[in-house]
Write an enzyme that holds these catalytic residues in place. Structure first.
Site, mmCIF file in Angstrom:
data_model
loop_
_atom_site.group_PDB
_atom_site.id
_atom_site.type_symbol
_atom_site.label_atom_id
_atom_site.label_comp_id
_atom_site.label_asym_id
_atom_site.label_seq_id
_atom_site.Cartn_x
_atom_site.Cartn_y
_atom_site.Cartn_z
ATOM 1 N N TYR A 136 -11.861 -2.433 -3.259
ATOM 2 C CA TYR A 136 -12.466 -2.629 -1.933
ATOM 3 C C TYR A 136 -13.998 -2.615 -1.983
ATOM 4 C CZ TYR A 136 -8.011 -2.266 0.604
ATOM 5 O OH TYR A 136 -6.755 -2.494 1.113
ATOM 6 N N LYS A 190 0.835 -1.204 0.000
ATOM 7 C CA LYS A 190 0.000 0.000 0.000
ATOM 8 C C LYS A 190 0.875 1.262 0.000
ATOM 9 C CE LYS A 190 -3.861 -2.285 2.429
ATOM 10 N NZ LYS A 190 -4.691 -2.252 3.674
#
Ligand code: DAT
Ligand code: MG
Length: 151
Positions: free
Chosen positions: A51, A11
């Site tokens: 997501y 990330k």
């Protein structure tokens, strides 16, 4: 030998903190095989799509903002039980609960800055790999070490 695959991403915080090599090294040393790798700057739409299962969560807007805030490194790793083992290498979602020796246990403090992503099931892995990679970007190759890693 199983050819299970998982999507692992470093990330934005992991990239900014210089942990790309460290995270790749942990998967390599374990014995898993890297079959795809790319650095990219996710758009807001890509972050939302990645997501999508969490879109009703209160933390979703912050999650999308964070995930699209800087470059990520997306990877596909292959090996026996790599989805579950990959999650074990990452550690618990909340670094407060991640054991030392795991990536999140060793390198993260806050759940919203937990350094890495890993698919949570074989079905999620299939979806995420197809979301981030074209089929031709995933390389099938035979490791010289295969017979030393698998019996
Ligand atoms: P994981 O990344 O371990 O698969 P998840 O899919 O449940 O965890 O959530 C995705 C990410 O969202 C997670 O890595 C960090 C963030 N997140 C999860 N739960 C959170 C919470 N309670 N508060 C803030 N961020 C959270
Ligand atoms: Mg998840």
């Amino acid at each position: 030998m199983s050819s299970e695959r998982t999507f692992i991403a470093i990330k934005p915080d992991g990239v900014q903190r210089g942990l790309v090599g460290e995270i790749i090294a942990r998967f390599e040393r374990k014995g898993f095989k890297l079959v795809a790798l790319k650095m990219l700057q996710p758009s807001k739409e890509q972050a939302e799509g990645h997501y999508t299962d969490l879109s009703s969560k209160p933390f979703f807007p912050a999650l999308v903002q964070y995930f699209s805030s800087g470059p990520i490194v997306g990877m596909v790793w292959e090996g026996k039980n790599v989805v579950k083992s990959g999650r074990t290498l990452l550690g618990a979602t909340n670094p407060a609960d991640s054991l030392p020796g795991t990536i999140r246990g060793d390198y993260a403090v806050d759940v919203g800055r937990n350094v890495c992503h890993g698919s949570d099931s074989v079905e999620s892995a299939t979806r995420e790999i197809a979301f981030w990679f074209k089929p031709e970007e995933v390389v099938s190759w035979t490791s010289h070490s295969a017979n030393q890693i698998y019996e």
